[in-house]
Write a protein that holds these residues in place. Structure first.
Motif, PDB file in Angstrom:
ATOM      1  N   GLY A 166       0.796  -1.225   0.000  1.00 31.08           N
ATOM      2  CA  GLY A 166       0.000   0.000   0.000  1.00 31.08           C
ATOM      3  C   GLY A 166       0.823   1.266   0.000  1.00 31.08           C
ATOM      4  O   GLY A 166       1.899   1.342   0.591  1.00 31.08           O
ATOM      5  N   ALA A 167       0.303   2.280  -0.694  1.00 33.31           N
ATOM      6  CA  ALA A 167       0.962   3.578  -0.764  1.00 33.31           C
ATOM      7  C   ALA A 167       0.758   4.343   0.541  1.00 33.31           C
ATOM      8  O   ALA A 167      -0.045   3.962   1.400  1.00 33.31           O
ATOM      9  CB  ALA A 167       0.403   4.379  -1.934  1.00 33.31           C
ATOM     10  N   VAL A 168       1.476   5.444   0.672  1.00 39.41           N
ATOM     11  CA  VAL A 168       1.373   6.282   1.872  1.00 39.41           C
ATOM     12  C   VAL A 168      -0.068   6.714   2.111  1.00 39.41           C
ATOM     13  O   VAL A 168      -0.527   6.806   3.254  1.00 39.41           O
ATOM     14  CB  VAL A 168       2.290   7.523   1.735  1.00 39.41           C
ATOM     15  N   SER A 169      -0.796   6.976   1.026  1.00 44.87           N
ATOM     16  CA  SER A 169      -2.157   7.489   1.144  1.00 44.87           C
ATOM     17  C   SER A 169      -3.185   6.435   1.506  1.00 44.87           C
ATOM     18  O   SER A 169      -4.328   6.769   1.831  1.00 44.87           O
ATOM     19  CB  SER A 169      -2.563   8.152  -0.175  1.00 44.87           C
ATOM     20  N   SER A 170      -2.825   5.151   1.473  1.00 47.34           N
ATOM     21  CA  SER A 170      -3.803   4.104   1.766  1.00 47.34           C
ATOM     22  C   SER A 170      -4.181   4.126   3.244  1.00 47.34           C
ATOM     23  O   SER A 170      -3.345   4.419   4.099  1.00 47.34           O
ATOM     24  CB  SER A 170      -3.248   2.726   1.386  1.00 47.34           C
ATOM     25  N   PRO A 171      -5.427   3.837   3.582  1.00 46.30           N
ATOM     26  CA  PRO A 171      -5.869   3.892   4.982  1.00 46.30           C
ATOM     27  C   PRO A 171      -5.033   3.024   5.917  1.00 46.30           C
ATOM     28  O   PRO A 171      -4.722   3.428   7.039  1.00 46.30           O
ATOM     29  CB  PRO A 171      -7.327   3.395   4.905  1.00 46.30           C
ATOM     30  N   ALA A 172      -4.658   1.824   5.458  1.00 47.12           N
ATOM     31  CA  ALA A 172      -3.883   0.914   6.317  1.00 47.12           C
ATOM     32  C   ALA A 172      -2.516   1.499   6.654  1.00 47.12           C
ATOM     33  O   ALA A 172      -2.062   1.434   7.802  1.00 47.12           O
ATOM     34  CB  ALA A 172      -3.721  -0.435   5.622  1.00 47.12           C
ATOM     35  N   VAL A 173      -1.858   2.086   5.653  1.00 51.80           N
ATOM     36  CA  VAL A 173      -0.535   2.662   5.871  1.00 51.80           C
ATOM     37  C   VAL A 173      -0.634   3.944   6.692  1.00 51.80           C
ATOM     38  O   VAL A 173       0.223   4.236   7.532  1.00 51.80           O
ATOM     39  CB  VAL A 173       0.189   2.909   4.526  1.00 51.80           C
ATOM     40  N   GLN A 174      -1.693   4.717   6.474  1.00 48.38           N
ATOM     41  CA  GLN A 174      -1.910   5.920   7.286  1.00 48.38           C
ATOM     42  C   GLN A 174      -2.005   5.556   8.768  1.00 48.38           C
ATOM     43  O   GLN A 174      -1.467   6.248   9.632  1.00 48.38           O
ATOM     44  CB  GLN A 174      -3.194   6.626   6.837  1.00 48.38           C
ATOM     45  N   GLN A 175      -2.696   4.446   9.048  1.00 53.72           N
ATOM     46  CA  GLN A 175      -2.814   3.983  10.431  1.00 53.72           C
ATOM     47  C   GLN A 175      -1.457   3.572  10.986  1.00 53.72           C
ATOM     48  O   GLN A 175      -1.162   3.792  12.170  1.00 53.72           O
ATOM     49  CB  GLN A 175      -3.796   2.815  10.511  1.00 53.72           C
ATOM     50  N   VAL A 192      10.360   8.763   5.183  1.00 50.88           N
ATOM     51  CA  VAL A 192       9.548   7.739   4.524  1.00 50.88           C
ATOM     52  C   VAL A 192       8.231   8.336   4.050  1.00 50.88           C
ATOM     53  O   VAL A 192       7.815   8.139   2.905  1.00 50.88           O
ATOM     54  CB  VAL A 192       9.312   6.548   5.471  1.00 50.88           C
ATOM     55  N   TYR A 193       7.582   9.093   4.921  1.00 52.15           N
ATOM     56  CA  TYR A 193       6.273   9.655   4.585  1.00 52.15           C
ATOM     57  C   TYR A 193       6.384  10.638   3.419  1.00 52.15           C
ATOM     58  O   TYR A 193       5.674  10.514   2.413  1.00 52.15           O
ATOM     59  CB  TYR A 193       5.677  10.356   5.800  1.00 52.15           C
ATOM     60  N   THR A 206       6.373  10.960  -3.408  1.00 49.00           N
ATOM     61  CA  THR A 206       6.985  11.534  -4.611  1.00 49.00           C
ATOM     62  C   THR A 206       7.710  10.426  -5.373  1.00 49.00           C
ATOM     63  O   THR A 206       7.664   9.255  -4.998  1.00 49.00           O
ATOM     64  CB  THR A 206       8.004  12.620  -4.217  1.00 49.00           C
ATOM     65  N   ASN A 207       8.418  10.804  -6.451  1.00 47.16           N
ATOM     66  CA  ASN A 207       9.218   9.815  -7.173  1.00 47.16           C
ATOM     67  C   ASN A 207      10.530   9.562  -6.426  1.00 47.16           C
ATOM     68  O   ASN A 207      10.874  10.268  -5.485  1.00 47.16           O
ATOM     69  CB  ASN A 207       9.469  10.265  -8.623  1.00 47.16           C
ATOM     70  N   ILE A 208      11.276   8.587  -6.858  1.00 48.16           N
ATOM     71  CA  ILE A 208      12.483   8.164  -6.151  1.00 48.16           C
ATOM     72  C   ILE A 208      13.526   9.284  -6.084  1.00 48.16           C
ATOM     73  O   ILE A 208      14.171   9.480  -5.052  1.00 48.16           O
ATOM     74  CB  ILE A 208      13.090   6.887  -6.791  1.00 48.16           C
ATOM     75  N   ASP A 209      13.696  10.042  -7.150  1.00 47.62           N
ATOM     76  CA  ASP A 209      14.724  11.089  -7.154  1.00 47.62           C
ATOM     77  C   ASP A 209      14.391  12.215  -6.174  1.00 47.62           C
ATOM     78  O   ASP A 209      15.279  12.695  -5.449  1.00 47.62           O
ATOM     79  CB  ASP A 209      14.897  11.645  -8.578  1.00 47.62           C
TER      80      ASP A 209
END
Length: 706
Positions: A217-226, A253-254, A259-262
């Protein structure tokens, strides 16, 4: 530095081999060599694949901390970090497959470089560890670790590695997806080479592929936000905001992974530089890496004394302390004669080791045959004649001069003339105890801490007649046990007990002043101490505090100087509320329930109408320890700032982010600390008065560390 070879199949091998070092590290010189080697491999059309490995037993140990400790220009450091990021991005995006062959430990910057490869194969080396332990030294990964690891294995799996600095075995790293393969030792280079030769398509990292999604999951996903919310809450509860590194890791990390890797790597570089420049990072690097390393290498060992090899030792007293000493010695391969007044007590002491090894066997941490061999090295007995052949005897009996004198004489009647007798006393002066010895030159103090198997420090106390050879040989034992020594000169309470008590007594003095107990306890925790002073008094017991004060008063007579807080301990002893072992002290200890502050404290020590702010209490609790440590330096109890700082962190949990009491004084500034002490002395008493040593150093502009 980095050997470059190109074989007929077009495989370029970049082999780390830093001259004059046992391990490869990242510093200015090795980074320049790395940049050149990457540029050469990437730009050469004859190169079809790139293999990076090491000629040493380990891959790369991480960054050169001396290089980082000396960093003072943020812009220059940011430029250095970004050059590394650009080089590793060039490597992973060059269109050629990149394999990493890892023979051993791959930690910190070493793992960050490995993560820039497309394939990682490690030797099945039982000693090898993989991880990003920078946070344990007040730092964060600065070579892409906060960006590549979460993108590789997911945010949820990577945060424990980043925030706790966990070191994984090869099998664990393989299971998490950090490694792609684990092979027999010595075959990792060939395995990497075979993988490279099998690659026919252009290789790229997952995060550079179209449609890439972060695993789990991405940062914006509810599980990761938790996950982030919980991590922030736990971090705050655990550190009280005292440690910049873990908070900055979470931010990296957040912010980086939205953003992109660079862009993420630039974010990491900014946070890395900000963290390196903090006094917390400088303090932790100095004490936890350099000073600890010097102590473990026996920097305080007198020169010219042959190294003592130990095959047999005696331990007198089979209580928890003696039993712990017996265990760590047997674990180190040394035969132990464990003596107590009766056979049942001696057997009980050995049973302590049996319980420890049984638990390890149950968890698969220790083979059954090795457990039996360890236990077989401990001989419980009442017979002092069994001490014959022991190179040293460690006495761990009750804190009673008469008992200690008796066991000293009984032991020396059996021991060889050159054998050492060591007392594990925590408060009684060694020179006085040595009066019972027929050979005081061979008499020394070895103050272990409980529980011995978990507390790595040994305070070595040199008496007035202790020989340099005895000191050197005693340090050899501590090294053989795998523990960390500090060396102090004899005095009442030595160093650790003396300064530790200043923290406890300051908390009791605050209680006597009418400061709310909960405020005192929270101030201790917010200062960075592992336990509040009232809870800590309950752990060691008010009875012990009272007995030590009574003994000191008797020994010093008219020279005795009362200290605020002792009267509070005496009152609690009078009430029978001596601490945790009695089930009641400053806290209540309900059966099956959580401990809580005793409500009767409000009646015993009525609250003042006006309560101080918590920062003033934090200042007092830290300053009282620091000024007492400086007094130990001034009196010659301590001879090095190194031993002061290492001892404080390992013995009683002085806050690591402060680097130890001496590092903290240096951080505040000598002149500023003198002013602080003078103000506190006026407000609270002579215990805060700045020592003459500090005033002289302030006038001369000197410091404890250069």
């Amino acid at each position: 530095m980095i050997d470059f070879t190109l074989d007929p199949q077009g495989i370029a091998t970049l082999c780390w081999n830093m001259p004059g070092r046992s391990q490869n590290v990242l510093n200015g010189e090795s980074c320049e060599a790395l940049f050149a080697a990457i540029e050469r491999a990437v730009s050469d059309d004859a190169v079809n694949g790139i293999l990076m490995t090491s000629a040493k037993p380990d891959f790369i140990a991480g960054g050169d901390l001396e290089w980082l400790l000396s960093a003072s220009d943020a812009a220059e450091l940011f430029g250095r970090v970004m050059r590394l990021h650009r080089a590793l991005r060039s490597l992973e995006t060059c269109g050629k497959p990149v394999a990493m062959a890892l023979p051993g430990a791959t930690l910190g910057g070493g793992l960050e470089i490995a993560l820039a490869g497309h394939y990682r194969v490690a030797a099945d080396n039982p000693k090898a560890r993989f991880g990003l332990p920078e946070v344990t030294l007040g730092l964060l990964p600065g070579g892409g670790g906060t960006q590549r690891l979460p993108r590789l294995i997911g945010i949820q799996k990577s945060l424990p590695l980043l925030l706790e600095g966990k070191r994984l075995k090869a099998a664990e790293a393989l299971k998490l997806g950090i490694l792609d393969a684990v092979v027999a030792p010595g075959t990792e280079v060939e395995a990497a080479r075979e993988w490279l030769l099998a690659q026919h398509d252009i290789r790229q990292q997952p995060w550079d592929a179209k449609g890439y999604r972060i695993p789990g999951g991405a940062v914006s996903s509810p599980a990761v936000q938790q996950v982030f919310m919980a991590s922030n809450a736990l971090l705050r509860a655990k550190t009280y905001g005292n440690y910049p590194a873990p908070a900055n890791i979470l931010s990296c990390v957040y912010e980086g992974l939205i953003t992109n890797i660079d862009t993420g790597l630039q974010t990491e570089a900014r946070y890395f530089v900000e963290t390196v420049m903090t006094p917390e990072a400088k303090n932790m690097i100095r004490t936890l890496f350099f000073s600890m390393g010097e102590a473990n290498k026996l920097a305080g060992r007198p020169a010219g004394v042959p190294v003592q090899k130990y095959s047999k030792i005696g331990v007198l007293g089979a209580g928890m302390m003696g039993a712990g000493i017996a265990y760590v010695a047997a674990k180190s391969g040394i035969e132990v004669v464990l003596i107590d007044m009766n056979q049942e007590a001696a057997e009980k002491g050995k049973a302590y080791s049996r319980a420890l090894v049984d638990k390890q066997v149950e968890r698969g941490q220790l083979a059954q045959d090795k457990a039996q061999a360890l236990l077989g090295r401990i001989t419980p007995t009442t017979d002092y004649a069994r001490l014959d052949g022991a190179e040293i005897v460690v006495e761990a009996v009750f804190e009673d001069r008469a008992i200690k004198a008796d066991v000293t004489k009984k032991s020396e009647a059996v021991l060889a003339a050159d054998a050492i007798f060591a007392s594990n006393t925590s408060t009684l002066p060694i020179t006085g105890l040595a009066e019972a010895s027929a050979r005081p030159a061979n008499f020394i103090g070895l103050h272990f801490f409980s529980p011995v198997e978990r507390m790595p420090l040994v305070e070595v106390i040199v008496g007035k007649q202790t020989s340099q050879a005895t000191l050197a040989r005693s340090l050899d034992l501590i090294q053989a046990l795998g523990m960390t020594p500090i060396v102090v000169n004899d005095s009442r309470g030595f160093y650790t007990s003396r300064v530790f008590s200043s923290y406890v007594l300051e908390g009791l003095a605050m209680l006597r002043e009418g400061i709310a107990p909960a405020l005192i306890e929270n101030a201790g925790l917010m200062a960075g101490m592992p336990v509040g002073p009232l809870a800590l008094t309950d752990e060691v017991s008010s009875e012990l505090v009272y007995k030590i004060d009574r003994q000191t008063r008797a020994d010093l007579g008219d020279a005795y100087q009362p200290r605020p807080g002792h009267d509070v301990a005496a009152k609690m002893v009078e009430l029978g509320r001596i601490g945790k072992k009695a089930g009641m002290g400053y806290y209540e200890y309900p059966a099956g329930g959580k401990k809580h502050l005793w409500s009767g404290l409000a009646e015993l020590f009525p609250l003042a109408q006006s309560q101080p702010d918590v920062q003033s209490l934090i200042e007092r609790l830290i300053a009282v320890q620091a000024v007492e440590t400086v007094r130990c330096m001034e009196e010659g109890v301590l001879t090095t700032a190194r031993d002061a700082d290492v001892g404080a962190i390992l013995a009683w949990g002085f806050p690591a982010f402060r680097g130890g009491p001496i590092s903290w004084v240096q951080t505040v500034g000598i002149a500023q600390f003198v002013e602080q002490c003078e103000r506190l002395s006026t407000q609270h008493g002579a215990r805060f008065a700045p020592p003459a040593l500090l005033k002289t150093m302030a006038e001369k502009g000197e410091g404890f560390y250069q």
